[in-house]
Design a protein around this motif. Structure first.
Motif, PDB file in Angstrom:
ATOM      1  N   LYS A   1     -15.982  84.269 -67.929  1.00  0.00           N
ATOM      2  CA  LYS A   1     -15.082  83.397 -68.693  1.00  0.00           C
ATOM      3  C   LYS A   1     -15.212  83.617 -70.190  1.00  0.00           C
ATOM      4  O   LYS A   1     -14.339  83.230 -70.962  1.00  0.00           O
ATOM      5  N   LYS A   2     -16.311  84.235 -70.619  1.00  0.00           N
ATOM      6  CA  LYS A   2     -16.533  84.482 -72.043  1.00  0.00           C
ATOM      7  C   LYS A   2     -16.101  85.881 -72.463  1.00  0.00           C
ATOM      8  O   LYS A   2     -16.265  86.252 -73.627  1.00  0.00           O
ATOM      9  N   LEU A   3     -15.530  86.634 -71.541  1.00  0.00           N
ATOM     10  CA  LEU A   3     -15.130  88.013 -71.807  1.00  0.00           C
ATOM     11  C   LEU A   3     -13.613  88.140 -71.836  1.00  0.00           C
ATOM     12  O   LEU A   3     -12.902  87.402 -71.146  1.00  0.00           O
ATOM     13  N   SER A   4     -13.122  89.099 -72.597  1.00  0.00           N
ATOM     14  CA  SER A   4     -11.692  89.385 -72.578  1.00  0.00           C
ATOM     15  C   SER A   4     -11.354  90.198 -71.328  1.00  0.00           C
ATOM     16  O   SER A   4     -12.245  90.730 -70.653  1.00  0.00           O
TER      17      SER A   4
ATOM     18  N   ASP B   1     -23.475  82.073 -63.114  1.00  0.00           N
ATOM     19  CA  ASP B   1     -22.910  83.192 -63.862  1.00  0.00           C
ATOM     20  C   ASP B   1     -23.403  83.224 -65.299  1.00  0.00           C
ATOM     21  O   ASP B   1     -23.260  84.235 -65.991  1.00  0.00           O
ATOM     22  N   ALA B   2     -24.014  82.145 -65.769  1.00  0.00           N
ATOM     23  CA  ALA B   2     -24.613  82.117 -67.098  1.00  0.00           C
ATOM     24  C   ALA B   2     -26.117  82.385 -67.032  1.00  0.00           C
ATOM     25  O   ALA B   2     -26.745  82.599 -68.070  1.00  0.00           O
ATOM     26  N   ARG B   3     -26.688  82.366 -65.811  1.00  0.00           N
ATOM     27  CA  ARG B   3     -28.132  82.514 -65.653  1.00  0.00           C
ATOM     28  C   ARG B   3     -28.532  83.849 -65.050  1.00  0.00           C
ATOM     29  O   ARG B   3     -29.496  84.477 -65.480  1.00  0.00           O
ATOM     30  N   SER B   4     -27.819  84.255 -64.013  1.00  0.00           N
ATOM     31  CA  SER B   4     -28.223  85.422 -63.232  1.00  0.00           C
ATOM     32  C   SER B   4     -27.318  86.617 -63.511  1.00  0.00           C
ATOM     33  O   SER B   4     -26.091  86.510 -63.460  1.00  0.00           O
TER      34      SER B   4
END
Length: 224
Positions: free
Chosen positions: A73-76, A153-156
């Motif tokens: 979600k943080k990527l284009s 998805d923010a941890r692993s």
């Protein structure tokens, strides 16, 4: 080799904080406890009004980890596409599964997402010893032990890689839907309930097999 019984407690401690970037700590912990192959599992497409729910399972090579992997979600879109290629080139195994709107409507989105997650794990060419599942729920009848990792998805790194693979694939599927059903804007909003999408639904109606008639906006339109 069996995984030690302390794995859940240790993973729960690992899940108590979120690193600056997804890392390989949870996977390394499980490997030290006997899990030779650890897969990350994630899904995309729970919220849209149209299109499938898509899941991916990824087993990364600890000796050849992809660089730059982050929460999808943080990527284009361009970043996701490039990272998806790198993940496919470096991972030990990757599997993608999806279930269409008709299956979602026949039950519910949670059940469909969990079923697709299980399908993705089942499709891996390398049988995993352990699965890290993004979220709170573990799919039923999974063929390996698993741990539900909230905000996985923010941890692993493995879960983040699965998120990128799933998101990149679903975007491609919705872009193809745009070609088949022009005017809805599927290639832009990817099936989410944007103003453009809702206006198109009012003007042109829903697309059977693509739209989710069990979701509230479609139910409301059907009653008009």
């Amino acid at each position: 080799m069996p995984v030690a019984t302390s794995d859940s407690a240790a993973l729960a401690m690992k899940a108590a904080f979120i690193p600056a970037q997804p890392d390989f700590a949870a996977e390394a912990l499980l490997r030290r406890q006997g899990a030779r192959a650890v897969c990350g599992v994630d899904e995309v497409g729970r919220g849209p009004l149209a299109g499938p729910v898509v899941t991916a399972a990824v087993i990364l090579d600890p000796d050849n980890l992809p660089q730059g992997v982050a929460d999808s979600k943080k990527l284009s879109a361009l970043q996701r596409a490039a990272l998806a290629e790198e993940i496919l080139a470096k991972a030990l195994a990757v599997s993608i599964a999806s279930l269409p709107a008709r299956v979602i409507d026949a039950g519910n989105i949670r059940a469909a997402a969990l079923a697709a997650m299980r399908m993705a794990v089942d499709g891996l060419a390398l049988c995993p010893d352990y699965a890290l599942i993004d979220g709170r729920d573990i799919p039923p009848r999974l063929r390996c032990r698993a741990f539900a990792l909230i905000k996985g998805d923010a941890r692993s790194l493995s879960v983040a890689a699965a998120s990128i693979i799933a998101k990149n694939m679903r975007d491609k599927m919705m872009q193809r839907a745009e070609s088949s059903y022009p005017g809805y804007g599927f290639g832009k909003h990817m099936g989410y309930g944007t103003a453009q999408h809702l206006a198109a639904l009012t003007q042109m109606g829903a697309v059977p097999g693509l739209h989710r008639f069990s979701f509230a906006p479609l139910k409301i339109l059907a009653k008009k």
